[in-house]
Scaffold this motif. Sequence first.
Motif, PDB file in Angstrom:
ATOM      1  N   PHE A  91       0.814  -1.214   0.000  1.00 30.99           N
ATOM      2  CA  PHE A  91       0.000   0.000   0.000  1.00 30.99           C
ATOM      3  C   PHE A  91       0.849   1.266   0.000  1.00 30.99           C
ATOM      4  CE2 PHE A  91      -2.472  -3.321   2.168  1.00 30.99           C
ATOM      5  CZ  PHE A  91      -3.489  -3.455   1.233  1.00 30.99           C
ATOM      6  N   HIS A  92       2.156   1.107   0.098  1.00 27.81           N
ATOM      7  CA  HIS A  92       3.078   2.238   0.117  1.00 27.81           C
ATOM      8  C   HIS A  92       3.977   2.197  -1.112  1.00 27.81           C
ATOM      9  CE1 HIS A  92       1.881   2.288   4.329  1.00 27.81           C
ATOM     10  NE2 HIS A  92       2.355   3.513   4.381  1.00 27.81           N
ATOM     11  N   ILE A  93       4.441   3.351  -1.489  1.00 28.38           N
ATOM     12  CA  ILE A  93       5.467   3.463  -2.519  1.00 28.38           C
ATOM     13  C   ILE A  93       6.691   4.038  -1.818  1.00 28.38           C
ATOM     14  CG2 ILE A  93       4.615   5.733  -3.258  1.00 28.38           C
ATOM     15  CD1 ILE A  93       5.464   4.879  -6.133  1.00 28.38           C
ATOM     16  N   ALA A  94       7.862   3.529  -2.140  1.00 29.55           N
ATOM     17  CA  ALA A  94       9.061   3.935  -1.402  1.00 29.55           C
ATOM     18  C   ALA A  94      10.274   3.998  -2.320  1.00 29.55           C
ATOM     19  CB  ALA A  94       9.322   2.955  -0.259  1.00 29.55           C
ATOM     20  N   ARG A  95      11.240   4.787  -1.896  1.00 31.09           N
ATOM     21  CA  ARG A  95      12.541   4.882  -2.561  1.00 31.09           C
ATOM     22  C   ARG A  95      13.607   5.035  -1.476  1.00 31.09           C
ATOM     23  NH1 ARG A  95       9.738   3.824  -6.204  1.00 31.09           N
ATOM     24  NH2 ARG A  95       9.841   4.424  -8.368  1.00 31.09           N
ATOM     25  N   ASP A  96      14.741   4.366  -1.718  1.00 22.97           N
ATOM     26  CA  ASP A  96      15.894   4.518  -0.835  1.00 22.97           C
ATOM     27  C   ASP A  96      16.744   5.678  -1.326  1.00 22.97           C
ATOM     28  OD1 ASP A  96      15.319   2.369   0.882  1.00 22.97           O
ATOM     29  OD2 ASP A  96      16.189   0.954  -0.552  1.00 22.97           O
ATOM     30  N   LEU A  97      17.221   6.475  -0.376  1.00 29.78           N
ATOM     31  CA  LEU A  97      18.162   7.534  -0.700  1.00 29.78           C
ATOM     32  C   LEU A  97      19.565   6.947  -0.678  1.00 29.78           C
ATOM     33  CD1 LEU A  97      16.641  10.441   1.395  1.00 29.78           C
ATOM     34  CD2 LEU A  97      16.474  10.069  -1.056  1.00 29.78           C
ATOM     35  N   PRO A  98      20.502   7.565  -1.361  1.00 29.03           N
ATOM     36  CA  PRO A  98      21.874   7.032  -1.377  1.00 29.03           C
ATOM     37  C   PRO A  98      22.457   6.941   0.030  1.00 29.03           C
ATOM     38  CG  PRO A  98      21.621   8.834  -2.951  1.00 29.03           C
ATOM     39  CD  PRO A  98      20.358   8.765  -2.155  1.00 29.03           C
ATOM     40  N   ALA A 106      18.349   7.041   3.837  1.00 28.19           N
ATOM     41  CA  ALA A 106      17.014   6.949   4.416  1.00 28.19           C
ATOM     42  C   ALA A 106      16.107   6.315   3.372  1.00 28.19           C
ATOM     43  CB  ALA A 106      16.482   8.320   4.819  1.00 28.19           C
ATOM     44  N   ARG A 107      14.945   5.916   3.799  1.00 29.95           N
ATOM     45  CA  ARG A 107      13.919   5.390   2.899  1.00 29.95           C
ATOM     46  C   ARG A 107      12.733   6.347   2.979  1.00 29.95           C
ATOM     47  NH1 ARG A 107      13.203   0.498   0.568  1.00 29.95           N
ATOM     48  NH2 ARG A 107      11.090  -0.116   0.038  1.00 29.95           N
ATOM     49  N   LEU A 108      12.347   6.883   1.840  1.00 27.64           N
ATOM     50  CA  LEU A 108      11.200   7.781   1.765  1.00 27.64           C
ATOM     51  C   LEU A 108       9.991   6.993   1.286  1.00 27.64           C
ATOM     52  CD1 LEU A 108      12.734  10.919   0.011  1.00 27.64           C
ATOM     53  CD2 LEU A 108      12.470  10.485   2.450  1.00 27.64           C
ATOM     54  N   SER A 109       8.819   7.328   1.814  1.00 29.31           N
ATOM     55  CA  SER A 109       7.611   6.613   1.400  1.00 29.31           C
ATOM     56  C   SER A 109       6.364   7.441   1.680  1.00 29.31           C
ATOM     57  CB  SER A 109       7.495   5.275   2.133  1.00 29.31           C
ATOM     58  OG  SER A 109       7.340   5.489   3.527  1.00 29.31           O
ATOM     59  N   PHE A 110       5.296   7.058   0.996  1.00 33.78           N
ATOM     60  CA  PHE A 110       3.956   7.561   1.294  1.00 33.78           C
ATOM     61  C   PHE A 110       2.960   6.518   0.816  1.00 33.78           C
ATOM     62  CE2 PHE A 110       5.127   9.622  -2.759  1.00 33.78           C
ATOM     63  CZ  PHE A 110       4.075   9.259  -3.586  1.00 33.78           C
ATOM     64  N   ARG A 111       1.739   6.613   1.297  1.00 35.00           N
ATOM     65  CA  ARG A 111       0.698   5.668   0.875  1.00 35.00           C
ATOM     66  C   ARG A 111       0.316   5.939  -0.578  1.00 35.00           C
ATOM     67  NH1 ARG A 111      -3.691   6.607   4.417  1.00 35.00           N
ATOM     68  NH2 ARG A 111      -4.913   5.657   2.764  1.00 35.00           N
ATOM     69  N   ARG A 112       0.318   4.882  -1.378  1.00 31.67           N
ATOM     70  CA  ARG A 112       0.009   4.987  -2.810  1.00 31.67           C
ATOM     71  C   ARG A 112      -1.330   5.668  -3.080  1.00 31.67           C
ATOM     72  NH1 ARG A 112       2.803   2.103  -6.579  1.00 31.67           N
ATOM     73  NH2 ARG A 112       4.324   0.645  -5.754  1.00 31.67           N
ATOM     74  N   ALA A 113      -2.322   5.348  -2.306  1.00 29.63           N
ATOM     75  CA  ALA A 113      -3.676   5.851  -2.560  1.00 29.63           C
ATOM     76  C   ALA A 113      -3.790   7.366  -2.383  1.00 29.63           C
ATOM     77  CB  ALA A 113      -4.676   5.155  -1.635  1.00 29.63           C
TER      78      ALA A 113
END
Length: 182
Positions: A91-98, A106-113
Motif C-alpha cells: 500500500f506504500h510506494i518507497a525509494r531509498d536515498l543514497p 534513508a527510505r522515503l515513502s507515502f501511501r500509494r492511494a
Amino acid sequence: MPDLAARLRIEFHWRGGPDVVFADITEWWRDPVVLRDLPPALTALVPGPVPTVVLGPASRGTLLGALIAAHLGVGLVEVRKNDRMALHSPFHIARDLPAGYHEGGARLSFRRALVRPDDRVLCVDDWVESGGQALAIQDMVAEIGAAWLGLACVVDDLGDRAEVRARLGVRALLTAEALQAD
C-alpha cells in the motif's frame, strides 16, 4: 518593515564550529509574518496549472507543505522517512536515498492511494542541497503516473547542479550563496 526575503535572511544563522557548520532556520517558524507570507510567495514561483496535492518530506517540508496546501485549498501528503509501516507494504510506494545522503541514507515513502494518476503534484521543502530527496519523490510520483509541477523551496543550495535543478523544476526564494554573503 523588511520584505519576506529580507526577513528570511535576518532570521537565518549559520551555527556550529570549525568542523561542522549547519543552517539554523528555527527563527523562521517563530515569525508569524514569515508563516503568513511564505505560502503565497512560494506558490507564486511555480508557473502553470494549480496543484491538486502538495507533497512535503518530513519534517520541515511537511510543516511548510501544510501551510502551502492550506493556502491553495488542496490536500497534503507527508513523505515519511524510515517509516516501518512502509517496509513491506504493497500500500506504500518507497525509494531509498543514497547511503551518502546526510547521516547514512534513508527510505522515503507515502501511501500509494494518497497520490492519484490524475494529480498535479507540487513538492515543497525548506532547503534543497543535493536534490536526493526530491529526485526520489519525483520518481515515486512518475511511477504513479501523476504530473510533477516542480519543487518549491525556500533555499536553493544546489550550487552548480544545473541538471538536477532543471529536472526537478526547482524554484526558490533564496540561494545558499546569498545567505553566505549575509
